[in-house]
Design a protein around this motif. Structure first.
Motif, mmCIF file in Angstrom:
data_model
loop_
_atom_site.group_PDB
_atom_site.id
_atom_site.type_symbol
_atom_site.label_atom_id
_atom_site.label_comp_id
_atom_site.label_asym_id
_atom_site.label_seq_id
_atom_site.Cartn_x
_atom_site.Cartn_y
_atom_site.Cartn_z
ATOM 1 N N PHE A 177 94.925 17.083 68.846
ATOM 2 C CA PHE A 177 94.611 16.831 67.439
ATOM 3 C C PHE A 177 93.099 16.877 67.216
ATOM 4 O O PHE A 177 92.614 17.525 66.283
ATOM 5 N N ILE A 178 92.342 16.232 68.095
ATOM 6 C CA ILE A 178 90.884 16.198 67.918
ATOM 7 C C ILE A 178 90.288 17.602 68.053
ATOM 8 O O ILE A 178 89.491 18.047 67.227
ATOM 9 N N ILE A 179 90.712 18.330 69.098
ATOM 10 C CA ILE A 179 90.150 19.667 69.339
ATOM 11 C C ILE A 179 90.455 20.597 68.165
ATOM 12 O O ILE A 179 89.591 21.332 67.686
ATOM 13 N N VAL A 180 91.693 20.539 67.684
ATOM 14 C CA VAL A 180 92.099 21.426 66.589
ATOM 15 C C VAL A 180 91.405 21.012 65.280
ATOM 16 O O VAL A 180 90.983 21.862 64.498
ATOM 17 N N PHE A 181 91.267 19.692 65.086
ATOM 18 C CA PHE A 181 90.556 19.226 63.898
ATOM 19 C C PHE A 181 89.131 19.793 63.883
ATOM 20 O O PHE A 181 88.655 20.271 62.855
ATOM 21 N N LEU A 182 88.459 19.768 65.047
ATOM 22 C CA LEU A 182 87.090 20.284 65.111
ATOM 23 C C LEU A 182 87.058 21.780 64.780
ATOM 24 O O LEU A 182 86.125 22.254 64.129
ATOM 25 N N LEU A 183 88.077 22.512 65.217
ATOM 26 C CA LEU A 183 88.148 23.951 64.921
ATOM 27 C C LEU A 183 88.219 24.180 63.402
ATOM 28 O O LEU A 183 87.490 24.993 62.845
ATOM 29 N N CYS A 184 89.109 23.437 62.726
ATOM 30 C CA CYS A 184 89.273 23.610 61.274
ATOM 31 C C CYS A 184 88.032 23.108 60.529
ATOM 32 O O CYS A 184 87.581 23.717 59.559
ATOM 33 N N TRP A 185 87.513 21.999 60.965
ATOM 34 C CA TRP A 185 86.348 21.348 60.365
ATOM 35 C C TRP A 185 85.129 22.270 60.414
ATOM 36 O O TRP A 185 84.282 22.256 59.540
ATOM 37 N N ASN A 186 85.059 23.095 61.468
ATOM 38 C CA ASN A 186 83.898 23.944 61.713
ATOM 39 C C ASN A 186 83.931 25.246 60.921
ATOM 40 O O ASN A 186 82.911 25.906 60.763
ATOM 41 N N ASP A 187 85.108 25.621 60.392
ATOM 42 C CA ASP A 187 85.223 26.961 59.793
ATOM 43 C C ASP A 187 84.261 27.161 58.628
ATOM 44 O O ASP A 187 84.084 26.301 57.777
ATOM 45 N N PHE A 188 83.664 28.340 58.620
ATOM 46 C CA PHE A 188 82.760 28.698 57.524
ATOM 47 C C PHE A 188 83.233 29.976 56.835
ATOM 48 O O PHE A 188 83.189 30.102 55.617
ATOM 49 N N ILE A 189 83.721 30.930 57.625
ATOM 50 C CA ILE A 189 83.978 32.273 57.117
ATOM 51 C C ILE A 189 85.057 32.273 56.023
ATOM 52 O O ILE A 189 84.884 32.906 54.983
ATOM 53 N N PHE A 190 86.163 31.550 56.232
ATOM 54 C CA PHE A 190 87.196 31.499 55.198
ATOM 55 C C PHE A 190 86.733 30.626 54.036
ATOM 56 O O PHE A 190 86.996 30.928 52.878
ATOM 57 N N ALA A 191 86.044 29.525 54.364
ATOM 58 C CA ALA A 191 85.623 28.594 53.321
ATOM 59 C C ALA A 191 84.675 29.273 52.328
ATOM 60 O O ALA A 191 84.794 29.079 51.114
ATOM 61 N N ILE A 192 83.759 30.103 52.832
ATOM 62 C CA ILE A 192 82.788 30.721 51.928
ATOM 63 C C ILE A 192 83.440 31.879 51.162
ATOM 64 O O ILE A 192 83.006 32.223 50.070
ATOM 65 N N SER A 193 84.489 32.478 51.724
ATOM 66 C CA SER A 193 85.108 33.650 51.103
ATOM 67 C C SER A 193 86.236 33.303 50.143
ATOM 68 O O SER A 193 86.450 34.008 49.166
ATOM 69 N N LEU A 194 86.976 32.243 50.434
ATOM 70 C CA LEU A 194 88.215 31.998 49.693
ATOM 71 C C LEU A 194 88.113 30.815 48.736
ATOM 72 O O LEU A 194 89.119 30.376 48.185
ATOM 73 N N THR A 195 86.906 30.266 48.551
ATOM 74 C CA THR A 195 86.750 29.188 47.575
ATOM 75 C C THR A 195 85.566 29.524 46.666
ATOM 76 O O THR A 195 84.715 30.342 47.014
ATOM 77 N N SER A 196 85.555 28.907 45.489
ATOM 78 C CA SER A 196 84.437 29.181 44.590
ATOM 79 C C SER A 196 83.980 27.943 43.836
ATOM 80 O O SER A 196 82.993 27.982 43.128
ATOM 81 N N SER A 197 84.704 26.825 43.959
ATOM 82 C CA SER A 197 84.301 25.654 43.172
ATOM 83 C C SER A 197 84.589 24.394 43.979
ATOM 84 O O SER A 197 85.087 24.466 45.099
ATOM 85 N N ASN A 198 84.304 23.245 43.387
ATOM 86 C CA ASN A 198 84.534 21.997 44.109
ATOM 87 C C ASN A 198 86.018 21.659 44.228
ATOM 88 O O ASN A 198 86.378 20.648 44.791
ATOM 89 N N ALA A 199 86.904 22.561 43.728
ATOM 90 C CA ALA A 199 88.338 22.327 43.890
ATOM 91 C C ALA A 199 88.736 22.419 45.360
ATOM 92 O O ALA A 199 89.635 21.705 45.800
ATOM 93 N N ALA A 200 88.106 23.312 46.105
ATOM 94 C CA ALA A 200 88.523 23.489 47.499
ATOM 95 C C ALA A 200 87.361 23.753 48.440
ATOM 96 O O ALA A 200 87.565 23.893 49.639
ATOM 97 N N GLN A 201 86.128 23.832 47.919
ATOM 98 C CA GLN A 201 84.994 24.156 48.778
ATOM 99 C C GLN A 201 84.788 23.068 49.828
ATOM 100 O O GLN A 201 84.740 21.889 49.499
ATOM 101 N N THR A 202 84.697 23.470 51.092
ATOM 102 C CA THR A 202 84.514 22.487 52.159
ATOM 103 C C THR A 202 83.021 22.300 52.442
ATOM 104 O O THR A 202 82.181 23.008 51.885
ATOM 105 N N VAL A 203 82.710 21.349 53.338
ATOM 106 C CA VAL A 203 81.315 20.989 53.572
ATOM 107 C C VAL A 203 80.460 22.177 54.046
ATOM 108 O O VAL A 203 79.375 22.408 53.482
ATOM 109 N N PRO A 204 80.913 22.962 55.056
ATOM 110 C CA PRO A 204 80.034 24.072 55.481
ATOM 111 C C PRO A 204 79.710 25.037 54.343
ATOM 112 O O PRO A 204 78.553 25.471 54.195
ATOM 113 N N ALA A 205 80.708 25.349 53.514
ATOM 114 C CA ALA A 205 80.466 26.261 52.395
ATOM 115 C C ALA A 205 79.542 25.623 51.365
ATOM 116 O O ALA A 205 78.643 26.270 50.832
ATOM 117 N N ALA A 206 79.751 24.326 51.092
ATOM 118 C CA ALA A 206 78.909 23.638 50.112
ATOM 119 C C ALA A 206 77.466 23.575 50.597
ATOM 120 O O ALA A 206 76.525 23.766 49.819
#
Lengths: 314, 276
Positions: free
Chosen positions: B197-226
């Motif tokens: 759970f911890i290892i996989v959480f870190l993988l999802c938590w770290n993602d930038f490429i999908f976050a910057i491409s598939l979000t555009s507002s504070n509805a779903a933008q994650t921390v790396p993208a923000a």
């Protein structure tokens, strides 16, 4: 333990007269197995395969989101456009330089760290704790931390330390150094941990026997330790190389590939989402995928040929 | 071989260098986050004027708090789904005999090597058509997919280590299959599940490429993208103090968890990679 010992002969005794029933049991086990692995396989195939087929289809079309009414089939035109562009080949070179530098340094440093952790007991706990700190940091955050450290305009400590008068991030070489350093800083501990796991599989008696026979430390390392660690080295190098080739986060934060540091993933992103050219971008995506496959195949072929114990003697 | 005094000195020196190199960037971020905007670029290691105003800024502007909520929610849901789906698959791989096992591991390996950027175009297109663009499910679906191989490899490595014959022993001693599972197997499997759970959480938590491409507002933008889109005072200046403060907020709790569970995380990371 006792139940296992009792059950085994009983099962063997049943096997001959009731062969039919056993194959039913085998069938039931297989059915259960497919039900259990089904969801995972379906998700992976659906979410990867369907969009990727979509990518291939789009790459054969003129598909520009700014001119949605002008979509049409163009065959391999997009691929031709990418493969004849100076930008694509420059970005391939940038990406390969970053990959080569980071993977080489990470492997050498990682090996040194792994050897230290293997030989000195108290090193293991200290280095493990320290090494996991970069791992706990989001790549984007690591990129900011190093960018602010390198940038003269942002008052970074590195230019001050080195006594630089110009901003290292304003030219290509400085940007490369900063980008590679970020990647190396974040990923070396991971490489070290993988190699440490491989090192623990090398039997001490073998090394001791070689030492008694008069082998030098370097001979013991290259003739015994390295060959026995081959699987761990293959895993570490393969995954690091593929990750480095796909580098995106760090490049994006470091001015989105300014100063000729753009990677192929960055080029792919900007074609798709800044220029909104889905057709051309999809062709780049397919080409990036092909590059990744080539790298993986080279690794598995290069290592696979000598992977057996017999192949290690030479 | 006992290390000599000279060797000990050498090792200590090497450690000091490693520790400093590992910690300096983090230390630098913390110090930047405590500087006033006017002194953020003065290059001093220790702030001349200490302030918490950067932290106050990021929590009073909506961007960071919504990004934090999105990051935690999306990563937790993706991880939970991945661990549940992967547990059943890993159980089958570790314990059952069936044809196609190698093919499944090969698919998982293929997903691990697949370049995420190659999915960005079609997902961007598809998500906008079916209304998943800039939503939580729009990120959870790709995160779950890329988390599955890691979860399967790590969990099946853990499951192979469990002494499953204890389950039969308990049943022979009169426990029901459910009791045997809950009392014997579940406690043995929990550490592996927590680690995964911890290892996989870190993988999802770290993602930038999908976050910057598939979000555009504070509805779903994650921390790396923000973080990559924090508004500066002008187009050409970055809000260094705010970014540093946000970076510290998202880093310190994760770092503490990782250090607390370090032994397990290391065994999970290497078991999945080397034995898988």
């Amino acid at each position: 333990m006792t139940t296992g010992a009792v059950a085994a002969p009983a099962a063997a005794g049943e096997q001959r007269p009731r062969r039919r029933q056993l194959s039913d049991r085998v069938r039931a086990e297989r059915k259960l197995a497919y039900m259990l692995v089904g969801p995972a396989v379906i998700v992976m195939l659906l979410v990867i395969a369907y969009p990727f087929i979509n990518t291939i289809v789009l790459s054969l079309q003129r598909a520009d989101l700014r001119f949605p009414t002008e979509n049409k089939w163009v065959g391999l035109d997009n691929y031709w456009a990418v493969l004849t562009s100076h930008l694509w080949w420059m970005d391939i070179i940038h990406t390969l330089i970053i990959t080569l530098v980071t993977v080489t340094v990470e492997f050498v440093l990682g090996m040194l760290l792994a050897l230290a952790m293997h030989r000195v007991a108290f090193a293991r706990s200290v280095l493990r704790t320290i090494g996991l700190i970069p791992y706990a940091i989001v790549t984007v955050v690591a990129a900011y931390a190093w960018q602010y450290s390198w940038s003269l305009n942002d008052g970074g400590w590195i230019p001050h330390l080195l006594g630089l008068s110009g901003d290292p991030l304003s030219h290509q070489f400085g940007s490369y150094v900063a980008i590679c350093m970020t990647d190396i800083w974040r990923n070396t501990p991971f490489v070290a941990l993988l190699l440490l796991a491989g090192l623990s599989l090398v039997p001490d008696e073998l090394l001791e026997a070689a030492r008694v026979d008069g082998a030098t430390a370097w001979q013991r390392f290259t003739r015994i330790t390295l060959p026995l660690m081959k699987p761990a080295i293959l895993v570490a190098l393969l995954f690091r190389t593929l990750d480095a080739f796909r580098i995106f986060d760090v490049i994006y934060i470091f001015a989105q590939g300014a100063n000729n540091t753009e990677s192929v993933s960055m080029l792919n992103y900007s074609t798709l989402l800044n220029r909104l050219n889905l057709g051309l971008g999809s062709a780049v995506s397919v080409l990036v995928f092909v590059c990744v496959m080539i790298i993986a195949a080279l690794f598995i072929k290069g290592f696979g040929a000598g992977a057996g114990p017999a192949g290690d003697s030479g | 071989m006992k290390p000599t005094a000279q060797q000990k000195f050498g090792w200590s020196g090497a450690f000091a260098v490693i520790i400093v190199v590992s910690l300096v960037p983090v230390f630098w971020l913390i110090m930047l986050s405590l500087k006033t905007p006017a002194s953020a670029t003065d290059g001093a290691f220790i702030p001349h004027h200490w302030t918490l105003s950067n932290y106050h800024d990021i929590f009073s502007a909506g961007l960071f708090t919504s990004a934090l909520r999105n990051s935690i929610g999306i990563a937790l849901i993706s991880t939970a789904l991945a661990v549940v789906i992967a547990s059943s698959a890993a159980y089958a791989i570790a314990r059952l005999d069936f044809p196609g096992k190698r093919a499944i591991l090969a698919v998982a390996l293929g997903v691990t090597m697949f370049p995420q950027i190659s999915l960005v175009g079609p997902l961007y297109n598809l998500w906008r058509q079916i209304g998943l663009f800039d939503t939580w499910p729009g990120l959870i679906i790709p995160y779950l997919t890329f988390a599955l191989p890691l979860s399967i490899y790590t969990l099946s490595a853990f499951f192979r280590e469990i002494p499953w014959e204890l389950e039969q022993a308990a049943e022979v001693d009169g426990a029901t299959p459910f009791q045997a599972f809950m009392k014997i197997i579940a406690p043995l499997a929990t550490p592996g599940l927590v680690t995964t759970f911890i290892i996989v959480f870190l993988l999802c938590w770290n993602d930038f490429i999908f976050a910057i491409s598939l979000t555009s507002s504070n509805a779903a933008q994650t921390v790396p993208a923000a973080l990559a889109q924090f508004p500066g005072a002008s187009q050409f200046t970055q809000p260094i103090g705010d970014i540093a403060a946000a970076a510290v907020v998202v880093t310190i709790p994760v770092m503490i968890i990782v250090i607390l569970f370090q032994r397990r995380i290391v065994s999970g990371l290497t078991a999945g990679a080397v034995k898988g």
